[in-house]
Design a protein around this motif. Structure first.
Motif, PDB file in Angstrom:
ATOM      1  N   ALA A   1      -4.997   4.520 -14.984  1.00  0.00           N
ATOM      2  CA  ALA A   1      -4.239   3.336 -15.406  1.00  0.00           C
ATOM      3  C   ALA A   1      -4.254   2.218 -14.366  1.00  0.00           C
ATOM      4  CB  ALA A   1      -2.793   3.731 -15.706  1.00  0.00           C
ATOM      5  N   TYR A   2      -4.732   2.518 -13.166  1.00  0.00           N
ATOM      6  CA  TYR A   2      -4.634   1.599 -12.037  1.00  0.00           C
ATOM      7  C   TYR A   2      -5.281   0.225 -12.278  1.00  0.00           C
ATOM      8  CZ  TYR A   2      -5.203  -0.208  -7.259  1.00  0.00           C
ATOM      9  OH  TYR A   2      -5.200  -0.995  -6.138  1.00  0.00           O
ATOM     10  N   PRO A   3      -6.557   0.146 -12.717  1.00  0.00           N
ATOM     11  CA  PRO A   3      -7.182  -1.181 -12.858  1.00  0.00           C
ATOM     12  C   PRO A   3      -6.429  -2.112 -13.808  1.00  0.00           C
ATOM     13  CG  PRO A   3      -8.831   0.557 -12.987  1.00  0.00           C
ATOM     14  CD  PRO A   3      -7.494   1.223 -13.054  1.00  0.00           C
ATOM     15  N   MET A   4      -6.037  -1.599 -14.977  1.00  0.00           N
ATOM     16  CA  MET A   4      -5.345  -2.436 -15.950  1.00  0.00           C
ATOM     17  C   MET A   4      -3.974  -2.864 -15.437  1.00  0.00           C
ATOM     18  SD  MET A   4      -5.329  -4.112 -18.695  1.00  0.00           S
ATOM     19  CE  MET A   4      -6.874  -3.560 -19.435  1.00  0.00           C
ATOM     20  N   LYS A   5      -3.252  -1.954 -14.798  1.00  0.00           N
ATOM     21  CA  LYS A   5      -1.925  -2.293 -14.288  1.00  0.00           C
ATOM     22  C   LYS A   5      -1.999  -3.360 -13.203  1.00  0.00           C
ATOM     23  CE  LYS A   5       0.847   1.802 -15.296  1.00  0.00           C
ATOM     24  NZ  LYS A   5       1.697   2.882 -14.737  1.00  0.00           N
ATOM     25  N   ARG A   6      -2.978  -3.239 -12.312  1.00  0.00           N
ATOM     26  CA  ARG A   6      -3.128  -4.239 -11.251  1.00  0.00           C
ATOM     27  C   ARG A   6      -3.547  -5.589 -11.829  1.00  0.00           C
ATOM     28  NH1 ARG A   6       0.136  -3.652  -7.956  1.00  0.00           N
ATOM     29  NH2 ARG A   6       0.950  -2.206  -9.483  1.00  0.00           N
ATOM     30  N   PHE A   7      -4.406  -5.557 -12.860  1.00  0.00           N
ATOM     31  CA  PHE A   7      -4.830  -6.809 -13.477  1.00  0.00           C
ATOM     32  C   PHE A   7      -3.647  -7.508 -14.140  1.00  0.00           C
ATOM     33  CE2 PHE A   7      -6.197  -9.044 -17.365  1.00  0.00           C
ATOM     34  CZ  PHE A   7      -6.932 -10.065 -16.774  1.00  0.00           C
ATOM     35  N   LEU A   8      -2.856  -6.757 -14.897  1.00  0.00           N
ATOM     36  CA  LEU A   8      -1.715  -7.353 -15.592  1.00  0.00           C
ATOM     37  C   LEU A   8      -0.621  -7.786 -14.617  1.00  0.00           C
ATOM     38  CD1 LEU A   8      -1.382  -4.980 -18.689  1.00  0.00           C
ATOM     39  CD2 LEU A   8      -2.426  -7.249 -18.588  1.00  0.00           C
ATOM     40  N   LYS A   9      -0.503  -7.065 -13.512  1.00  0.00           N
ATOM     41  CA  LYS A   9       0.555  -7.371 -12.549  1.00  0.00           C
ATOM     42  C   LYS A   9       0.213  -8.583 -11.695  1.00  0.00           C
ATOM     43  CE  LYS A   9       4.305  -6.467 -10.098  1.00  0.00           C
ATOM     44  NZ  LYS A   9       5.661  -6.602 -10.657  1.00  0.00           N
TER      45      LYS A   9
ATOM     46  N   SER B   1       0.833  -1.207   0.000  1.00  0.00           N
ATOM     47  CA  SER B   1       0.000   0.000   0.000  1.00  0.00           C
ATOM     48  C   SER B   1       0.867   1.255   0.000  1.00  0.00           C
ATOM     49  CB  SER B   1      -0.922   0.007   1.220  1.00  0.00           C
ATOM     50  OG  SER B   1      -0.188   0.032   2.424  1.00  0.00           O
ATOM     51  N   TYR B   2       2.035   1.173   0.634  1.00  0.00           N
ATOM     52  CA  TYR B   2       2.958   2.311   0.616  1.00  0.00           C
ATOM     53  C   TYR B   2       3.364   2.638  -0.818  1.00  0.00           C
ATOM     54  CZ  TYR B   2       7.385   4.841   1.045  1.00  0.00           C
ATOM     55  OH  TYR B   2       8.396   5.756   0.896  1.00  0.00           O
ATOM     56  N   GLY B   3       3.729   1.605  -1.595  1.00  0.00           N
ATOM     57  CA  GLY B   3       4.114   1.812  -2.992  1.00  0.00           C
ATOM     58  C   GLY B   3       2.964   2.320  -3.837  1.00  0.00           C
ATOM     59  N   LEU B   4       1.768   1.769  -3.641  1.00  0.00           N
ATOM     60  CA  LEU B   4       0.593   2.226  -4.388  1.00  0.00           C
ATOM     61  C   LEU B   4       0.299   3.690  -4.087  1.00  0.00           C
ATOM     62  CD1 LEU B   4      -1.838  -0.810  -3.873  1.00  0.00           C
ATOM     63  CD2 LEU B   4      -0.539  -0.266  -5.939  1.00  0.00           C
ATOM     64  N   THR B   5       0.398   4.047  -2.820  1.00  0.00           N
ATOM     65  CA  THR B   5       0.079   5.419  -2.411  1.00  0.00           C
ATOM     66  C   THR B   5       1.080   6.415  -2.978  1.00  0.00           C
ATOM     67  OG1 THR B   5      -0.866   4.561  -0.356  1.00  0.00           O
ATOM     68  CG2 THR B   5      -0.398   6.918  -0.432  1.00  0.00           C
ATOM     69  N   LYS B   6       2.357   6.056  -3.012  1.00  0.00           N
ATOM     70  CA  LYS B   6       3.359   6.954  -3.602  1.00  0.00           C
ATOM     71  C   LYS B   6       3.061   7.187  -5.076  1.00  0.00           C
ATOM     72  CE  LYS B   6       6.345   8.402  -1.564  1.00  0.00           C
ATOM     73  NZ  LYS B   6       6.396   9.614  -0.707  1.00  0.00           N
ATOM     74  N   GLY B   7       2.616   6.133  -5.771  1.00  0.00           N
ATOM     75  CA  GLY B   7       2.232   6.300  -7.167  1.00  0.00           C
ATOM     76  C   GLY B   7       1.036   7.212  -7.311  1.00  0.00           C
ATOM     77  N   TYR B   8       0.055   7.048  -6.446  1.00  0.00           N
ATOM     78  CA  TYR B   8      -1.160   7.876  -6.469  1.00  0.00           C
ATOM     79  C   TYR B   8      -0.843   9.344  -6.177  1.00  0.00           C
ATOM     80  CZ  TYR B   8      -5.401   9.912  -4.366  1.00  0.00           C
ATOM     81  OH  TYR B   8      -6.447  10.738  -4.021  1.00  0.00           O
TER      82      TYR B   8
END
Length: 341
Positions: free
Chosen positions: A93-101, A77-84
């Motif tokens: 871009a979040y939904p597609m990136k999380r799906f592919l990742k 969550s720390y990494g996600l929040t820094k991106g946000y």
């Protein structure tokens, strides 16, 4: 009993100690540090899942398997929040990136396990597979954690949509969810879909990181003293059984994460091995069960040898699937870009 898990843990510990580098410019939870931690955590989870209760170091493996899961939630969550916080287009871009990742690899691994069970004469129906995922008892062995992290990715997306560009509201709601989940655990509620306090604690820290680092630097000795005192007191409470269940587990995880922050604020981890393990950490989580089933079913001999082959096969499978998933992501990314053009 001294097992291969004890042996590989001692080797890992030695490698870790010799990889530590003192650094005055180190920043808590830096990207390289977190990436290497992911690899170490994945290997520790593998060690725990292959170990037996008669293992010499089993109590330590059990403790580490608990706290590193909490730490993984925190750094995720720390990494996600820094991106946000740093990228205005992150939400789009979040939904597609999380799906592919994570989503796509997990679907593929579900098909792999499904096929394996079919080949050995233990077929699952589609409904059974789906029910297993929903109930956190998936056919991808030991992957309940990945289902939980996917659920929390959805929570994170909803939180971003609700708060939009209001970063203070984002941090405030995350803090409320930390308190809410801890209160629920304290009252005895236990549901796998409850917000994990460590996940939302990572959001709160990321939103207030600069201020937190500045305050700690001003009062570094006082901060360490307070953290040490609180750790000792909470450990005494835990030992005497005042905290139980998920609340007890969350307290252990929080203590561990705080000390990780202290450590990463003054030291860094070096080493190509940890970089590689970090890159394939997701695949290690998904392949460990398959490697264990294959070796236990088709390879005889002493447990020490079997366990060694489980580790070797798991790492080989993880690396192979990591390459496969990378190719698939590249193809899908290129296809999406062509459609956008």
């Amino acid at each position: 009993m001294f097992t291969f898990e004890s042996f590989i843990f001692v080797i890992l510990l030695i490698l870790f100690i010799f990889s530590i580098v003192k650094s005055d410019s180190a920043k808590p939870f830096s990207v390289p540090f977190c990436n290497r931690l992911r690899g170490i955590f994945a290997l520790l989870i593998l060690i725990f899942h292959v170990s037996k209760e008669t293992d010499l170091l089993y109590p330590l493996f059990s403790y580490l398997s608990n706290v590193v899961v909490g730490a993984f939630f925190f750094i995720s969550s720390y990494g996600l929040t820094k991106g946000y916080l740093n990228d205005p287009s992150y939400i789009k871009a979040y939904p597609m990136k999380r799906f592919l990742k994570v989503g796509l690899p997990y679907l593929i691994m579900t098909m792999v396990y499904w096929s394996y069970y079919l080949l050995i004469g233990q077929p699952y129906g589609f409904g059974e597979v789906l029910k297993g995922i929903v109930s956190y008892s998936p056919i991808v062995m030991y992957s309940w954690f990945l289902i939980s992290i996917i659920v929390h990715y959805v929570y994170f997306y909803i939180l971003m949509m609700v708060c939009s560009d209001n970063k203070k509201l984002f941090s405030f709601i995350a803090f409320v969810l930390v308190v809410f989940s801890l209160a629920a655990y304290l009252l005895g509620f236990k549901n796998p879909n409850l917000p994990d306090p460590l996940f939302f604690a990572g959001i709160v820290y990321a939103c207030n990181e600069n201020r937190a680092i500045e305050e700690v630097k001003k009062r570094e000795r006082a901060f360490i003293s307070v953290v040490l005192t609180v750790t000792v007191l909470l450990t005494i409470f835990l030992w005497k059984g005042h905290f139980k269940g998920e609340f007890c587990s969350s307290i252990k995880k929080m203590i561990f994460v705080v000390w990780l922050g202290v450590f990463s604020g003054c030291c860094s981890i070096k080493g190509d091995l940890f970089d590689l393990l970090g890159e394939i950490s997701l695949e290690i989580y998904m392949c460990q069960g398959l490697a264990k089933m294959l070796v236990r079913r088709f390879l005889g001999g002493p447990l020490f040898i079997q366990d060694m082959f489980i580790f070797i096969l798991c790492l080989i499978l993880s690396f192979a699937f990591h390459k496969l998933f990378g190719i698939l992501r590249g193809l899908l990314y290129s296809g999406i870009k062509k459609e956008q053009l």
